[in-house]
Structures are given as structure tokens and as C-alpha cells.
Design an enzyme around this catalytic site. Structure first.
Site, PDB file in Angstrom:
ATOM      1  NE  ARG A 194      -0.275   0.314   4.989  1.00  0.00           N
ATOM      2  CZ  ARG A 194       0.643   1.158   5.459  1.00  0.00           C
ATOM      3  NH1 ARG A 194       0.972   2.227   4.755  1.00  0.00           N
ATOM      4  NH2 ARG A 194       1.242   0.935   6.616  1.00  0.00           N
ATOM      5  N   GLY A 195       0.229   2.403  -0.178  1.00  0.00           N
ATOM      6  CA  GLY A 195       0.931   3.663  -0.034  1.00  0.00           C
ATOM      7  C   GLY A 195       1.082   4.007   1.438  1.00  0.00           C
ATOM      8  N   GLY A 196       1.807   5.078   1.708  1.00  0.00           N
ATOM      9  CA  GLY A 196       1.979   5.518   3.088  1.00  0.00           C
ATOM     10  C   GLY A 196       3.200   4.908   3.750  1.00  0.00           C
ATOM     11  CB  ILE A 255       5.638   2.901  10.080  1.00  0.00           C
ATOM     12  CG1 ILE A 255       5.500   1.755  11.084  1.00  0.00           C
ATOM     13  CG2 ILE A 255       5.815   4.242  10.791  1.00  0.00           C
ATOM     14  CD1 ILE A 255       5.834   0.405  10.520  1.00  0.00           C
ATOM     15  CB  THR A 256      -0.047   2.795  10.234  1.00  0.00           C
ATOM     16  OG1 THR A 256      -1.036   3.337  11.128  1.00  0.00           O
ATOM     17  CG2 THR A 256      -0.625   1.564   9.543  1.00  0.00           C
ATOM     18  CB  ALA A 264      -3.726   5.862   9.635  1.00  0.00           C
ATOM     19  N   GLY A 295      -4.234   4.301   3.789  1.00  0.00           N
ATOM     20  CA  GLY A 295      -3.234   3.937   2.798  1.00  0.00           C
ATOM     21  C   GLY A 295      -3.851   2.934   1.850  1.00  0.00           C
ATOM     22  N   GLY A 346      -6.968   0.406   2.909  1.00  0.00           N
ATOM     23  CA  GLY A 346      -8.027   1.360   3.201  1.00  0.00           C
ATOM     24  C   GLY A 346      -7.756   2.221   4.420  1.00  0.00           C
ATOM     25  CB  CYS A 375       1.523   8.377   8.955  1.00  0.00           C
ATOM     26  SG  CYS A 375       0.022   7.453   9.371  1.00  0.00           S
TER      27      CYS A 375
END
Length: 237
Positions: A92-94, A96-97, A165, A167, A178, A196
Site C-alpha cells: 500500500r501507499g503511506g 508505518i502504522t 490513518a 493507505g 483502506g 505515518c
């Protein structure tokens, strides 16, 4: 009105949920590829792809986006293991979460060619769903310029805090991954990362803002209703 298949997996392993998403995405991509092979000008809204919205919660896990920086993880692999936190590099984009119990994760798998071919607009609409939900609790959710997700007081230095958040990945205009909405999330897990990849801004949850535990089923229903509103669809189980 679009038809979107809704499934709630409850607590599910992150990798298992990822595999389910990938399978649905690949099936839809295959349908589109075959239709376009037969007729390059086949109308997008006539192709039999199926929209999905998946809900779940995960056991503690850090996930790193494809452009993420490992330096934003502040603890070692051994420390993560001791704390019972898994780790995955994702597509995915983004950056760290964190995902964990008390956080409602939503994975929309939509064919955007049946909506609009605009990822930015799609992300703004995902944000709008959460903004509408937290408004029902008396909170003003906002967007932060250049930073995807839903924030509280993003323009107040020192008070900016992210409550949701986001991504995504998109292939042939089919989405996956999502949003991760902190409802009753243990926010201590965010202390071991730079969420993020955004420094000097904090993370919050619905329960922290309201000072009480929020029923997850209540939040699920509010998200479903507002998702239907924003995406002009009917969720069908």
C-alpha cells in the site's frame, strides 16, 4: 446505486486479511482484462466486477507502506517480538502504522472505473466517511494539507492529532487496503513508531477524545451508513 458486498471478519490475522483482499482484487482485475480483451471499448460500467467492503480488527501489528522508511520504527525486531507485535512490509501507499484491537479497519475493494478514475478524490471520500462518523459524536474531523487521513485540530501547532490513518493500493483502478480508525485502540503502541512517518504530531482515538469506551458495533453501523451515503451504494451481506 452501486451494490457493494459487505463482510465483517471480526478479529482476523493481518496476513489472512491481506490474502483475502488480494484474491478479490485479482479476480476483479481478471474480469476486466478478459472483457477488454474481447472488446477494447467495453464500457466500464458494464464489466461484471464486484465491489466489496471488508471490516475487521487485527492483533497488534505494524505495517510499512511500499515507500515507508524503516527508520520510523523505533524498536528492534526482538522488542516487537517480546511485546507480541507482528510486522509486515505491504504494497500500500503511506509509511508505518499500527493495527490492533479496538481499531476498526476497513478495506474497500472498489472498481473506481465505475465511480471516477481519481485516487485523490477516492481518498478524500474515504476521509469524508470518517469525518461524518465522528461528527455524530460531536467531534470536528478535518484534513491536514499533504497528509492523508482524518485529523483533529490540524492547524493548531502542538494539538494536531490523527484519529484515522489511510493507505491504499490500486491496480487497474481496483482498490485495496483502506482506513484504520482508532476507536478504543491502545495508543501506547504508537509510541514505538513515528506514525505515518510524521514527526511531532500525535495520534488519538474516539474513546480518548470522549473519555469513555465506545461500543464497536455502534461505530460499525455508523461507518456503514455513511459509507453508503458518500459512495452512493447499498451494502449487501
Amino acid at each position: 446505486m452501486m451494490r457493494v458486498v459487505f463482510r465483517d471478519f471480526g478479529m482476523i490475522d493481518y496476513k489472512q486479511a491481506w490474502d483475502i483482499q488480494e484474491a478479490i482484487l485479482l479476480e476483479n482485475v481478471s474480469v476486466k482484462t478478459e472483457a477488454r480483451r474481447e472488446n477494447k471499448n467495453y464500457p466500464a460500467d458494464s464489466i461484471s466486477t464486484v465491489h466489496h467492503l471488508l471490516f475487521c480488527e487485527h492483533q497488534p501489528v505494524y505495517t510499512l507502506g511500499k515507500s515507508g522508511d524503516l527508520a520510523n520504527i523505533l524498536i528492534s525486531e526482538q522488542e516487537m517480538h517480546k511485546k507480541g507485535i507482528a510486522f509486515f512490509r505491504t504494497n500500500r501507499g503511506g509509511d508505518i502504522t499500527f493495527h490492533g484491537p479496538g481499531q476498526l479497519v476497513g478495506y474497500p475493494i472498489l472498481d473506481l472505473e465505475k465511480y471516477y478514475t481519481d485516487i485523490g478524490r477516492y481518498l478524500r471520500n474515504l476521509e469524508e466517511v470518517i469525518i461524518l462518523v465522528i461528527a455524530e459524536y460531536g467531534l470536528k474531523g478535518e484534513r491536514s494539507k499533504g497528509e492523508t487521513g482524518v485529523w483533529l485540530e490540524p492547524d493548531q501547532p502542538g494539538k494536531e492529532r490523527k484519529i484515522c490513518a489511510m493507505g491504499v493500493r490500486c491496480s487497474r483502478w481496483i482498490t485495496m487496503h483502506g482506513f484504520a480508525f482508532n476507536v478504543n485502540t491502545d495508543l501506547d503502541f504508537f509510541n514505538y513508531i513515528v506514525p505515518c512517518g510524521i514527526e511531532n504530531k500525535s495520534v488519538t482515538s474516539l474513546s480518548k477524545e470522549l473519555g469513555r469506551v465506545i461500543p464497536m458495533d455502534e461505530v460499525r453501523e455508523k461507518i456503514k451508513r455513511n459509507f453508503e451515503k458518500v459512495f452512493s451504494c447499498n451494502l449487501e451481506e
